[in-house]
Design an enzyme around this catalytic site. Sequence first.
Site, PDB file in Angstrom:
ATOM      1  N   LYS A  22     -46.526  67.689 -15.700  1.00 33.88           N
ATOM      2  CA  LYS A  22     -46.269  68.454 -16.941  1.00 33.88           C
ATOM      3  C   LYS A  22     -47.119  69.719 -16.954  1.00 33.88           C
ATOM      4  O   LYS A  22     -46.623  70.809 -17.217  1.00 33.88           O
ATOM      5  CB  LYS A  22     -46.601  67.592 -18.150  1.00 33.88           C
ATOM      6  CG  LYS A  22     -46.675  68.366 -19.461  1.00 33.88           C
ATOM      7  CD  LYS A  22     -46.953  67.491 -20.665  1.00 33.88           C
ATOM      8  CE  LYS A  22     -48.404  67.230 -20.884  1.00 33.88           C
ATOM      9  NZ  LYS A  22     -49.158  68.293 -21.557  1.00 33.88           N
ATOM     10  N   ASN A  23     -48.406  69.580 -16.659  1.00 33.04           N
ATOM     11  CA  ASN A  23     -49.334  70.716 -16.836  1.00 33.04           C
ATOM     12  C   ASN A  23     -49.270  71.738 -15.720  1.00 33.04           C
ATOM     13  O   ASN A  23     -49.960  72.754 -15.788  1.00 33.04           O
ATOM     14  CB  ASN A  23     -50.760  70.198 -17.058  1.00 33.04           C
ATOM     15  CG  ASN A  23     -50.871  69.503 -18.403  1.00 33.04           C
ATOM     16  OD1 ASN A  23     -49.965  69.588 -19.240  1.00 33.04           O
ATOM     17  ND2 ASN A  23     -51.952  68.779 -18.612  1.00 33.04           N
ATOM     18  N   ARG A  93     -48.664  73.763 -28.138  1.00 28.20           N
ATOM     19  CA  ARG A  93     -49.682  74.800 -28.030  1.00 28.20           C
ATOM     20  C   ARG A  93     -49.564  75.575 -26.720  1.00 28.20           C
ATOM     21  O   ARG A  93     -49.947  76.728 -26.629  1.00 28.20           O
ATOM     22  CB  ARG A  93     -51.071  74.174 -28.112  1.00 28.20           C
ATOM     23  CG  ARG A  93     -51.331  73.354 -29.320  1.00 28.20           C
ATOM     24  CD  ARG A  93     -52.754  72.909 -29.316  1.00 28.20           C
ATOM     25  NE  ARG A  93     -53.603  74.075 -29.284  1.00 28.20           N
ATOM     26  CZ  ARG A  93     -54.058  74.649 -28.182  1.00 28.20           C
ATOM     27  NH1 ARG A  93     -53.701  74.145 -27.001  1.00 28.20           N
ATOM     28  NH2 ARG A  93     -54.798  75.715 -28.223  1.00 28.20           N
ATOM     29  N   CYS A 117     -54.970  70.692 -32.948  1.00 29.52           N
ATOM     30  CA  CYS A 117     -54.168  69.477 -32.826  1.00 29.52           C
ATOM     31  C   CYS A 117     -55.119  68.302 -33.058  1.00 29.52           C
ATOM     32  O   CYS A 117     -56.295  68.488 -33.348  1.00 29.52           O
ATOM     33  CB  CYS A 117     -53.499  69.387 -31.455  1.00 29.52           C
ATOM     34  SG  CYS A 117     -54.664  69.076 -30.153  1.00 29.52           S
ATOM     35  N   ARG A 122     -58.927  73.696 -30.538  1.00 32.29           N
ATOM     36  CA  ARG A 122     -58.142  74.320 -29.476  1.00 32.29           C
ATOM     37  C   ARG A 122     -58.014  75.838 -29.638  1.00 32.29           C
ATOM     38  O   ARG A 122     -56.936  76.392 -29.707  1.00 32.29           O
ATOM     39  CB  ARG A 122     -56.756  73.687 -29.379  1.00 32.29           C
ATOM     40  CG  ARG A 122     -56.695  72.179 -29.396  1.00 32.29           C
ATOM     41  CD  ARG A 122     -57.245  71.504 -28.167  1.00 32.29           C
ATOM     42  NE  ARG A 122     -56.555  71.803 -26.949  1.00 32.29           N
ATOM     43  CZ  ARG A 122     -55.466  71.153 -26.528  1.00 32.29           C
ATOM     44  NH1 ARG A 122     -54.954  70.198 -27.261  1.00 32.29           N
ATOM     45  NH2 ARG A 122     -54.889  71.493 -25.392  1.00 32.29           N
ATOM     46  N   ASP A 125     -59.527  82.050 -28.080  1.00 35.62           N
ATOM     47  CA  ASP A 125     -60.319  83.286 -28.046  1.00 35.62           C
ATOM     48  C   ASP A 125     -60.563  83.798 -26.635  1.00 35.62           C
ATOM     49  O   ASP A 125     -60.565  85.010 -26.393  1.00 35.62           O
ATOM     50  CB  ASP A 125     -61.645  83.074 -28.777  1.00 35.62           C
ATOM     51  CG  ASP A 125     -62.438  81.905 -28.202  1.00 35.62           C
ATOM     52  OD1 ASP A 125     -61.849  80.827 -27.999  1.00 35.62           O
ATOM     53  OD2 ASP A 125     -63.625  82.081 -27.917  1.00 35.62           O
ATOM     54  N   ASP A 306     -58.099  64.010 -19.583  1.00 36.32           N
ATOM     55  CA  ASP A 306     -56.770  63.432 -19.854  1.00 36.32           C
ATOM     56  C   ASP A 306     -56.660  61.981 -19.404  1.00 36.32           C
ATOM     57  O   ASP A 306     -55.645  61.340 -19.651  1.00 36.32           O
ATOM     58  CB  ASP A 306     -55.673  64.267 -19.176  1.00 36.32           C
ATOM     59  CG  ASP A 306     -55.529  65.617 -19.839  1.00 36.32           C
ATOM     60  OD1 ASP A 306     -54.857  66.486 -19.269  1.00 36.32           O
ATOM     61  OD2 ASP A 306     -56.123  65.817 -20.919  1.00 36.32           O
ATOM     62  N   ARG A 398     -43.765  63.397 -24.926  1.00 35.57           N
ATOM     63  CA  ARG A 398     -44.111  64.780 -24.552  1.00 35.57           C
ATOM     64  C   ARG A 398     -44.587  64.851 -23.101  1.00 35.57           C
ATOM     65  O   ARG A 398     -44.438  65.860 -22.443  1.00 35.57           O
ATOM     66  CB  ARG A 398     -45.233  65.308 -25.465  1.00 35.57           C
ATOM     67  CG  ARG A 398     -44.850  65.421 -26.911  1.00 35.57           C
ATOM     68  CD  ARG A 398     -45.907  66.133 -27.691  1.00 35.57           C
ATOM     69  NE  ARG A 398     -46.265  67.397 -27.052  1.00 35.57           N
ATOM     70  CZ  ARG A 398     -47.159  68.252 -27.550  1.00 35.57           C
ATOM     71  NH1 ARG A 398     -47.774  67.962 -28.661  1.00 35.57           N
ATOM     72  NH2 ARG A 398     -47.435  69.385 -26.939  1.00 35.57           N
TER      73      ARG A 398
HETATM   74  C1  EPZ Z   1     -55.191  71.998 -20.701  1.00 29.04           C
HETATM   75  O1  EPZ Z   1     -55.320  72.314 -22.069  1.00 29.04           O
HETATM   76  C2  EPZ Z   1     -54.221  70.835 -20.630  1.00 29.04           C
HETATM   77  N1  EPZ Z   1     -52.922  71.259 -21.155  1.00 29.04           N
HETATM   78  C3  EPZ Z   1     -54.762  69.657 -21.431  1.00 29.04           C
HETATM   79  O2  EPZ Z   1     -53.866  68.560 -21.270  1.00 29.04           O
HETATM   80  C4  EPZ Z   1     -56.120  69.267 -20.846  1.00 29.04           C
HETATM   81  O3  EPZ Z   1     -56.661  68.215 -21.615  1.00 29.04           O
HETATM   82  C5  EPZ Z   1     -57.058  70.482 -20.875  1.00 29.04           C
HETATM   83  O4  EPZ Z   1     -56.457  71.580 -20.170  1.00 29.04           O
HETATM   84  C6  EPZ Z   1     -58.398  70.176 -20.220  1.00 29.04           C
HETATM   85  O5  EPZ Z   1     -58.200  69.760 -18.903  1.00 29.04           O
HETATM   86  C7  EPZ Z   1     -52.110  72.012 -20.368  1.00 29.04           C
HETATM   87  O6  EPZ Z   1     -52.441  72.354 -19.244  1.00 29.04           O
HETATM   88  C8  EPZ Z   1     -50.784  72.391 -20.951  1.00 29.04           C
HETATM   89  P1  EPZ Z   1     -58.782  74.166 -22.118  1.00 29.04           P
HETATM   90  P2  EPZ Z   1     -56.057  73.696 -22.513  1.00 29.04           P
HETATM   91  O7  EPZ Z   1     -58.477  75.559 -22.510  1.00 29.04           O
HETATM   92  O8  EPZ Z   1     -55.892  74.708 -21.466  1.00 29.04           O
HETATM   93  C9  EPZ Z   1     -62.215  75.383 -25.135  1.00 29.04           C
HETATM   94  C10 EPZ Z   1     -52.561  66.774 -21.921  1.00 29.04           C
HETATM   95  O9  EPZ Z   1     -52.870  65.685 -22.418  1.00 29.04           O
HETATM   96  N2  EPZ Z   1     -61.546  76.695 -25.229  1.00 29.04           N
HETATM   97  O10 EPZ Z   1     -59.110  73.874 -20.687  1.00 29.04           O
HETATM   98  O11 EPZ Z   1     -55.620  73.999 -23.894  1.00 29.04           O
HETATM   99  C11 EPZ Z   1     -61.396  74.262 -25.747  1.00 29.04           C
HETATM  100  O12 EPZ Z   1     -61.636  74.174 -27.139  1.00 29.04           O
HETATM  101  C12 EPZ Z   1     -53.215  68.037 -22.424  1.00 29.04           C
HETATM  102  O13 EPZ Z   1     -51.731  66.931 -20.981  1.00 29.04           O
HETATM  103  C13 EPZ Z   1     -62.117  77.702 -25.988  1.00 29.04           C
HETATM  104  O14 EPZ Z   1     -63.176  77.507 -26.600  1.00 29.04           O
HETATM  105  O15 EPZ Z   1     -57.578  73.230 -22.538  1.00 29.04           O
HETATM  106  C14 EPZ Z   1     -61.906  73.050 -25.013  1.00 29.04           C
HETATM  107  O16 EPZ Z   1     -63.104  72.603 -25.624  1.00 29.04           O
HETATM  108  C15 EPZ Z   1     -54.146  67.763 -23.585  1.00 29.04           C
HETATM  109  N3  EPZ Z   1     -61.514  78.910 -26.068  1.00 29.04           N
HETATM  110  C16 EPZ Z   1     -62.243  73.579 -23.620  1.00 29.04           C
HETATM  111  O17 EPZ Z   1     -62.302  74.998 -23.756  1.00 29.04           O
HETATM  112  C17 EPZ Z   1     -60.337  79.170 -25.403  1.00 29.04           C
HETATM  113  O18 EPZ Z   1     -59.833  80.313 -25.493  1.00 29.04           O
HETATM  114  C18 EPZ Z   1     -61.208  73.260 -22.564  1.00 29.04           C
HETATM  115  O19 EPZ Z   1     -59.933  73.611 -23.072  1.00 29.04           O
HETATM  116  C19 EPZ Z   1     -59.754  78.141 -24.637  1.00 29.04           C
HETATM  117  C20 EPZ Z   1     -60.381  76.908 -24.562  1.00 29.04           C
END
Ligand code: EPZ
Length: 419
Positions: A22-23, A93, A117, A122, A125, A306, A398
């Site tokens: 998916k990702n 998202r 969520c 999430r 920035d 995950d 999903r």
């Molecule tokens: C991706 O989400 C995955 N989704 C998530 O999988 C996965 O849990 C996550 O990466 C972590 O591995 C997809 O790839 C579609 P992040 P993403 O940006 O990219 C902070 C699932 O179950 N952050 O790596 O949204 C954020 O708050 C889903 O398949 C900022 O602060 O996650 C978090 O604490 C759930 N500012 C950390 O970084 C930003 O601009 C990691 O989030 C972006 C992120």
Amino acid sequence: MDKFLIQGNGPLHGEVIASGAKNAALPILCAALLTDDTLAIRNLPQLWDVGTTRRLLTQMGVTVSSSGPGQVEINARSITTCIAPYELVKTMRASILVLGPLLAKRGEAQVSLPGGCAIGARPVDLHLRGLEAMGAEIDVEGGFIKARAKRLKGARIVFDVVTVTGTENLLMAAALADGQTVLENAACEPEVVDLANCLIAMGAKIEGAGTSTIHVQGVENLHGASHSVIPDRIETGTFLIAGAITRGRVRVTQTDPRMLEAVLDKLRQAGAKLSTGADWIELDMLGRRPRAVDIHTTPHPGFPTDMQAQFMALDCVAEGVGTIRETIFENRFMHAQELMRLGAEINIEGNTAVVTGVERLSGAPVMATDLRASAALVLAALSADGETLVDRVYHIDRGYEHIEEKLRKLGGKIQRVTA
Ligand code: EPZ
């Protein structure tokens, strides 16, 4: 709203085929926006989120056709709008992944600000800051991200925290930017590498994908390509835990053991006997109760967040006490309350859960709150005594393709109940 009715039963035995990731699928579908040629994608999983992304593209005027199961051909030449509307973004998202490609190719984008969520705020920035560093003008008003850029310029971008979709958005933007971009503290997940490989097949000049420093030399245009999505490592890990939690033997094929080494190490620590080949992994619990393991989630190649919920379910019935530290998201223990309804003993303090294993859980009605939490509840229900009704399984649809069929193939007693 569909529910799953699950009877706890004996050990699961058999073989399942991993679906496409998916990702990886979601960013690769959005990469089609970077070219006027056709991008052919294979091994796409049939998931709700993949359908949402297809709808997001088609409502922009992008042509999406399907030449067979799991295959699409996408052409964005005739795109009519660069808007990602709230009604689609609020359900997924990852819609934010159209932002970088639209800005890079069309010079503009309006993307509804993805809300939080169940698992956390999430924020996006870091996506926006990176694009601004590349020369984009970005305003956030009326719940929309409004972005413009004549032509993005290469820049050196250092991510404050590792962000998977942040890395992917900026990788796609940099592919068509003027000059060189360096992404520092970039995400190393296999899905980022798969996206990079697809972009390289389209003519992008990318080095270092899979490491924390990625170099991109922007090009004028990208051309079409044909790309097959990598297997889903989280689905793979989930099915291996289905074998472990029921003390059975499960083989996952059409997967890649190198993508989930940290997960395999933890399964060995839990007492599983693992054997692997180039594209398969077999777990044999030898009929034994698992041993409790400690989990500490970190960015790849560390233990994936995950898989945290699924391992909490395993610890719930393990011998001993397991400590689970969630360092990626601030609210990713929603499954704990529901697991306790099944008789689990879990103490939560901040981002740490201490799980004291019990011999058996007992079935009860429970509610899914997010994608991986719902998988954890299904796993726990398969090993519990009696009947469990899991509500709100749209969460699981999903991210898991035909999960009940695959579990039934392993001997699981699970039925979808459509209310
Ligand atoms: C991706 O989400 C995955 N989704 C998530 O999988 C996965 O849990 C996550 O990466 C972590 O591995 C997809 O790839 C579609 P992040 P993403 O940006 O990219 C902070 C699932 O179950 N952050 O790596 O949204 C954020 O708050 C889903 O398949 C900022 O602060 O996650 C978090 O604490 C759930 N500012 C950390 O970084 C930003 O601009 C990691 O989030 C972006 C992120």
